[in-house]
Design an enzyme around this catalytic site. Structure first.
Site, PDB file in Angstrom:
ATOM      1  N   GLU A 179       0.828  -1.210   0.000  1.00 44.20           N
ATOM      2  CA  GLU A 179       0.000   0.000   0.000  1.00 44.20           C
ATOM      3  C   GLU A 179       0.862   1.259   0.000  1.00 44.20           C
ATOM      4  O   GLU A 179       0.621   2.207  -0.756  1.00 44.20           O
ATOM      5  CB  GLU A 179      -0.911   0.020   1.237  1.00 44.20           C
ATOM      6  CG  GLU A 179      -2.148  -0.829   1.144  1.00 44.20           C
ATOM      7  CD  GLU A 179      -3.086  -0.571   2.311  1.00 44.20           C
ATOM      8  OE1 GLU A 179      -3.108   0.562   2.834  1.00 44.20           O
ATOM      9  OE2 GLU A 179      -3.801  -1.504   2.715  1.00 44.20           O
ATOM     10  N   SER A 251       4.172 -20.978   0.389  1.00 41.19           N
ATOM     11  CA  SER A 251       4.183 -22.406   0.694  1.00 41.19           C
ATOM     12  C   SER A 251       3.704 -23.167  -0.517  1.00 41.19           C
ATOM     13  O   SER A 251       3.089 -22.601  -1.433  1.00 41.19           O
ATOM     14  CB  SER A 251       3.269 -22.727   1.892  1.00 41.19           C
ATOM     15  OG  SER A 251       3.663 -22.041   3.051  1.00 41.19           O
ATOM     16  N   ASP A 324      -6.309  -9.783   1.894  1.00 44.28           N
ATOM     17  CA  ASP A 324      -5.951  -8.440   2.358  1.00 44.28           C
ATOM     18  C   ASP A 324      -6.655  -8.186   3.683  1.00 44.28           C
ATOM     19  O   ASP A 324      -7.847  -7.882   3.716  1.00 44.28           O
ATOM     20  CB  ASP A 324      -6.363  -7.420   1.302  1.00 44.28           C
ATOM     21  CG  ASP A 324      -5.949  -6.005   1.664  1.00 44.28           C
ATOM     22  OD1 ASP A 324      -5.451  -5.791   2.790  1.00 44.28           O
ATOM     23  OD2 ASP A 324      -6.138  -5.105   0.833  1.00 44.28           O
ATOM     24  N   ASP A 327      -5.271  -2.427   6.498  1.00 41.24           N
ATOM     25  CA  ASP A 327      -5.355  -1.163   5.754  1.00 41.24           C
ATOM     26  C   ASP A 327      -4.698  -0.049   6.554  1.00 41.24           C
ATOM     27  O   ASP A 327      -4.735  -0.050   7.793  1.00 41.24           O
ATOM     28  CB  ASP A 327      -6.812  -0.781   5.479  1.00 41.24           C
ATOM     29  CG  ASP A 327      -7.418  -1.554   4.328  1.00 41.24           C
ATOM     30  OD1 ASP A 327      -6.724  -1.737   3.306  1.00 41.24           O
ATOM     31  OD2 ASP A 327      -8.583  -1.982   4.440  1.00 41.24           O
TER      32      ASP A 327
END
Length: 786
Positions: A179, A251, A324, A327
C-alpha cells in the site's frame, strides 16, 4: 533417594542428550498438575510421541515437552509479543515493547476463546500449565536451563493461557508495505504508475481513493508497525532481514487422489516456507495421542495442537492465502487540538492508554498508546496535522495465528473438516485435504473484510473520515472450495485461485504462478504417484520463468566480450537452479540485482523508479509483459530500448559474478554463491553455512538476499503423507527439533535436509518403539496426605 549419577542421567534425558542405552531403562518425572501418567517417547529424529489418558493431560504434556526442547524460543516469542523485552534486556527495547503493545488483542476474552471452539480454553490453559511445570522442574535442576538465559542474565518467565491468544503480531501479512509503496509511486509518477508495482488478479486497475493525497504518506509511516512485527535482535546477536523474509512468505501443498497413485491411497504433501536464516525451526513436529484424538505433524511451538499433519482419518496441509487483512488509514487532526481527528463531519477523540513498561536496571517507564476507532496510531505528522493508523483483523476475536486448527483436528471426513474451518481467522490459509476414504479437497479460511466505499479496494491507504469502512466479514463458506476435483488432484502455491467472475475478491495481489504451474506439470506427468514422487517435487529446482525470458535473448548480439559471454551462458540455461548450475549465478544475479532495477528506471521517472527498485520479491510477470509489448511500456522505439536494457544489465551482472567466481563461466556454480546458514539469534552456535539451490520461483524455494546470497526464507519443514498407511509418511525439520545447543537434536537433521533427505513420520506406537531414543514417564506428583 536417587544417586547423583541417576539425577545426571535424568537431566541429560530431559535435554535430549542421554545415551541411547538410557531408553531401555526408563526415567520418571513427577509433576504437579497431571491427573494420570503420560508416556513421552522421543524417536531417534527428536520427534516426541506423547501418550496420555485424556486430552487435558495431553496438552499439559505437550507444553512441558515443547518447553523441554524450545524454551528460549518460547520465552522470546512471549516477551516480544507482550512487549516485555525491556524487562530483561534494558531501556533500548522500550520502543519495540511499546510498538508490540499497540497490536495486542484487547477485546472480549469470552468471545476470543469461543472463536476457536469448545476445546480451546482447556487446551491453552493446560498447555501453559505444562510450560510452567517445566519451569518448576528447572528450578530444581538449574544446570538443565538453556545456556542463553545464563549468557543474557535473566530467567524464563511463567505463562498465562491468555498469552497465547493476546499476541497477534506474528501473523503473516505484507499488504501494508505494498500500500505504502503504491502510494509513493503514484505520488511521484501519477495514478498509472501503480501498474508497474504488481500484477493484479482478477484484472483490476488500482484507483486513488477520493480524499487521499498520496504524497502525504511519509516514508517512515510503517516504522512503528515494523517494530511491532520484528523479531528480537539480542545484544551481540544477529539482526534478521525482516523485510525480505516477510515479503517472500509462501508455501506449496497438494493432494493427489487415489486414482492417480500407485497404492490407491491419497497422498498429501506440504512444504510451508518460513524464515530459514534463524534457528530453531519455526515449526515443531510431534505426535499427540489420547482417547479420541491422535494427531501427528507440526505446529507453531507456542500453540497447543497440530496445524499441519493428520489424525487417524484425515490429513491436512496449508499454504498462505494472501487475503488483504490490513489497511492504512489517514486522518486529518484538529489543528487546534491534536487529540481529535475528523470523522463524518465532526471531531472524534483519540483513545489514549498509558502503560507501564518494566526496564532492567532502572525505573519502569510509562508510554502512551493511541487508538482511533479503526486501530492503533503508528505515526503522527504534527506539522501537517495528520495521523496514520493501522486497521487489521488482529483486533477481532479468533485472530491468533493458526490456533483455529483446534477446530478441525478431530474431523473424520470432508464435511466435518469444512465445518471446522468456518471460524478460521488468521493468517489467510488454503487448507489442502485428503482422507482415508479416498476423498481429497481444498478449504480456504480467512477473516475477509467487506470493504465499503467508492473505489475502496485495499490497494492504497484511505482517509479515515468515515467514507471507507469495513462492514463486517465474508463468511469462510463464501470463499471457493473444492471436493474431489475432476483433475484427480489439487495444488496450492499462493497462486491466484479465484474462479472467473467469483463474487468475493479477497485480494488482488498474489504470488506469481510459476511454482503452481510446475507442481501441476510434475503431478500430471506421474500417473501412478508414490510418496517418493512428492518428495522429489518438493526438491524440484526448475524455474518456469527462465524459459519465458529466453526468447528475448535469442536474437541479441553484442560486441562487448563480457556481454557476449553472458548471452552464451543464458542461452544454454535450462532453468534448473541447482547447486551445480553454472548459468544460475548469472541468471539470478541479473534478475534480482540488475534487470528489475534497470527496468524500473527505463520505464518510470527517477523518483518512482527508486521506490520500485527497492521493493522485495519483484513481479517479473510485468517485466515479461513489457518485453512482449515494448512500445506500450517503453514508449516509441520500445523494442530497441528493451534490447538495450537487457544487454546493459547483462554486462553488469556478468562482471559482478566474474568478480566473485572468476572469469570462466564454465567453472561457476550456483552453490558457490548461494548458501544457507541457520543463525542463532542470541549469538550462536550457528549451523552451516552450506550451499543450496533453488530460487524465488522454483518449487524448492530459496528466497535469498540479492547482495549476500544468503537464503532467508525456504522450506525447512516438509512432509509427504501416505494417507491411511501413516507410517509410510516422510518429513524433515531442519536443522533439528531442539533449540538447546547442547542437545544432539539441535543440528542432527541438517545434513539430511541439505541432501534432500527425510525421516519416517511415525504414528503407530510399535514403529515408535522400534526407533526409540528416549523414554520418559511423566507421573502425577504425590503430595503428603494424599
Amino acid at each position: 533417594m536417587r544417586s547423583k549419577a541417576t539425577v545426571l542421567i535424568l537431566v541429560l534425558t530431559l535435554l535430549g542428550t542421554a545415551p541411547a542405552a538410557s531408553a531401555s531403562t526408563g526415567n520418571t518425572v513427577a509433576l504437579d498438575g497431571l491427573s494420570r501418567p503420560v508416556d513421552l517417547l522421543v524417536d531417534k529424529w527428536g520427534v516426541p510421541h506423547i501418550y496420555a489418558a485424556n486430552t487435558a493431560d495431553l496438552f499439559y504434556a505437550q507444553g512441558f515437552t515443547v518447553a523441554r526442547d524450545r524454551l528460549f524460543q518460547l520465552d522470546t516469542w512471549r516477551r516480544r509479543g507482550l512487549g516485555l523485552l525491556s524487562e530483561v534486556l534494558g531501556e533500548s527495547y522500550v520502543d519495540q515493547d511499546r510498538a508490540a503493545r499497540l497490536f495486542l488483542y484487547r477485546g472480549d476474552l469470552r468471545k476470543e476463546w469461543a472463536a476457536y471452539g469448545p476445546e480451546a480454553k482447556l487446551a491453552a490453559t493446560r498447555f501453559a500449565a505444562g510450560i510452567n511445570s517445566y519451569l518448576d522442574w528447572l528450578a530444581k535442576h538449574p544446570e538443565a536451563a538453556p545456556p542463553e538465559f545464563g549468557r543474557l542474565g535473566y530467567q524464563p518467565s511463567r505463562w498465562q493461557p491468555e498469552d497465547i491468544v493476546r499476541i497477534r503480531s506474528h501473523a503473516i501479512g505484507e499488504n501494508l508495505t505494498w500500500e505504502v509503496a503504491r502510494a509513493h509511486m503514484v505520488c511521484h509518477a501519477g495514478p498509472n504508475a501503480s501498474k508497474y508495482l504488481r500484477s493484479l488478479h482478477p484484472d483490476h486497475e488500482a484507483a486513488v481513493p477520493e480524499g487521499l493525497a498520496p504524497c502525504s504518506v511519509p516514508d517512515d509511516v510503517l516504522s512503528v508497525y515494523d517494530k511491532a512485527t520484528a523479531g528480537v535482535t539480542f545484544p551481540k546477536g544477529v539482526a534478521g532481514n525482516k523485510d525480505i523474509a516477510d515479503a517472500t512468505s509462501g508455501s506449496n501443498s497438494w493432494a493427489i487422489g487415489p486414482g492417480r497413485t500407485a497404492t490407491g491411497r491419497p497422498i498429501l504433501a506440504n512444504d510451508p516456507h518460513r524464515r530459514s536464516d534463524s534457528l530453531p525451526s519455526g515449526r515443531y513436529v510431534a505426535q499427540l495421542s489420547a482417547p479420541g484424538l491422535n494427531l501427528t505433524g507440526a505446529g507453531e511451538p507456542w500453540n497447543p495442537g497440530i496445524a499441519i499433519g493428520h489424525n487417524d482419518s484425515v490429513a491436512f496441509g496449508l499454504t498462505n492465502l494472501p487475503v488483504d487483512q490490513t489497511d492504512l488509514y489517514v486522518y486529518d487532526l484538529d489543528p487546534a487540538d491534536h487529540s481529535r481527528y475528523r470523522y463524518r463531519g465532526g471531531w472524534e477523540p483519540i483513545t489514549k492508554i498509558t502503560e507501564t513498561i518494566p526496564v532492567l536496571g532502572g525505573r519502569p517507564v510509562t508510554r502512551e498508546l493511541s487508538f482511533t476507532r479503526h486501530g492503533p496510531i503508528v505515526k503522527i505528522d504534527e506539522a501537517a496535522n495528520r495521523a496514520f493508523a493501522v486497521r487489521t483483523v488482529w483486533t477481532e476475536p479468533g485472530s491468533a495465528a493458526y490456533l483455529g486448527s483446534l477446530n478441525y483436528q478431530r474431523a473424520r471426513d470432508f464435511s466435518e473438516f469444512s465445518a471446522g474451518m468456518r471460524e478460521w481467522g488468521t493468517p489467510g490459509s488454503n487448507l489442502v485435504y485428503a482422507d482415508v476414504h479416498g476423498d481429497i479437497g481444498y478449504v480456504p479460511g480467512a477473516l475477509t473484510p467487506r470493504r465499503t466505499g467508492a473505489g475502496y479496494d485495499g490497494l492504497l491507504p484511505v482517509p479515515g473520515d468515515g467514507r471507507y469502512e469495513w462492514n463486517g466479514f465474508h463468511a469462510n463458506s463464501e470463499l471457493p472450495w473444492q471436493h474431489n476435483p475432476p483433475a484427480g488432484f489439487f495444488s496450492s502455491a499462493n497462486d491466484y485461485n479465484l474462479p472467473p467472475g467469483f463474487p468475493v475478491v479477497s485480494n488482488y495481489e498474489w504470488q506469481l504462478p510459476y511454482r503452481k504451474e510446475r507442481i501441476d506439470e510434475l503431478i500430471k506427468s506421474t500417473p501412478r504417484a508414490r510418496v517418493a514422487d512428492s518428495l522429489a517435487i518438493q526438491r524440484d529446482e526448475k524455474s518456469l520463468l527462465a524459459p519465458r525470458l529466453a526468447p528475448f535473448l535469442r536474437n541479441l548480439s553484442a560486441t562487448d566480450p563480457d556481454t557476449a559471454k553472458a548471452l552464451d551462458v543464458l542461452r544454454g540455461f535450462d532453468g534448473v537452479a541447482s547447486v551445480d548450475s553454472a548459468a544460475a549465478p548469472l541468471y539470478e544475479t541479473w534478475l534480482l540485482k540488475y534487470l528489475h532495477g534497470g527496468w524500473a528506471h527505463a520505464t518510470l521517472p527517477q523518483a518512482a523508479a527508486d521506490v520500485l527498485s527497492r521493493t522485495i520479491n519483484p513481479d517479473f510477470s510485468l517485466v515479461l509483459a513489457s518485453f512482449a509489448d515494448p512500445d506500450a511500456w517503453f514508449g516509441t522505439g520500445g523494442a530497441a530500448k528493451r534490447d538495450k536494457l537487457i544487454l546493459d544489465t547483462l554486462q553488469l551482472a556478468f562482471r559482478d559474478v566474474a568478480g566473485k567466481l572468476g572469469s570462466d563461466p564454465a567453472k561457476w556454480r550456483w552453490g558457490s554463491l548461494q548458501y544457507q546458514e541457520f543463525v542463532h539469534p542470541a549469538g550462536g552456535p550457528n549451523v552451516g553455512p552450506i550451499p543450496v539451490g533453488g530460487d524465488y520461483q522454483t518449487v524448492h524455494p530459496s528466497f535469498f538476499h540479492p547482495f549476500t546470497y544468503q537464503q532467508l526464507n525456504g522450506a525447512t519443514f516438509t512432509m509427504a503423507l501416505d494417507v491411511g498407511d501413516w507410517d509410510a509418511s516422510r518429513a524433515i525439520n531442519a536443522p533439528g527439533q531442539s533449540g538447546d545447543p547442547r542437545s544432539p537434536h539441535y543440528r542432527d537433521l541438517n545434513d539430511l535436509w541439505a541432501s534432500g533427505g527425510s525421516f519416517p513420520l511415525l504414528s503407530s506406537r510399535s514403529a515408535v518403539e522400534r526407533n526409540l531414543d528416549t523414554r520418559i514417564r511423566l507421573v502425577p506428583k504425590v503430595t503428603s496426605g494424599s
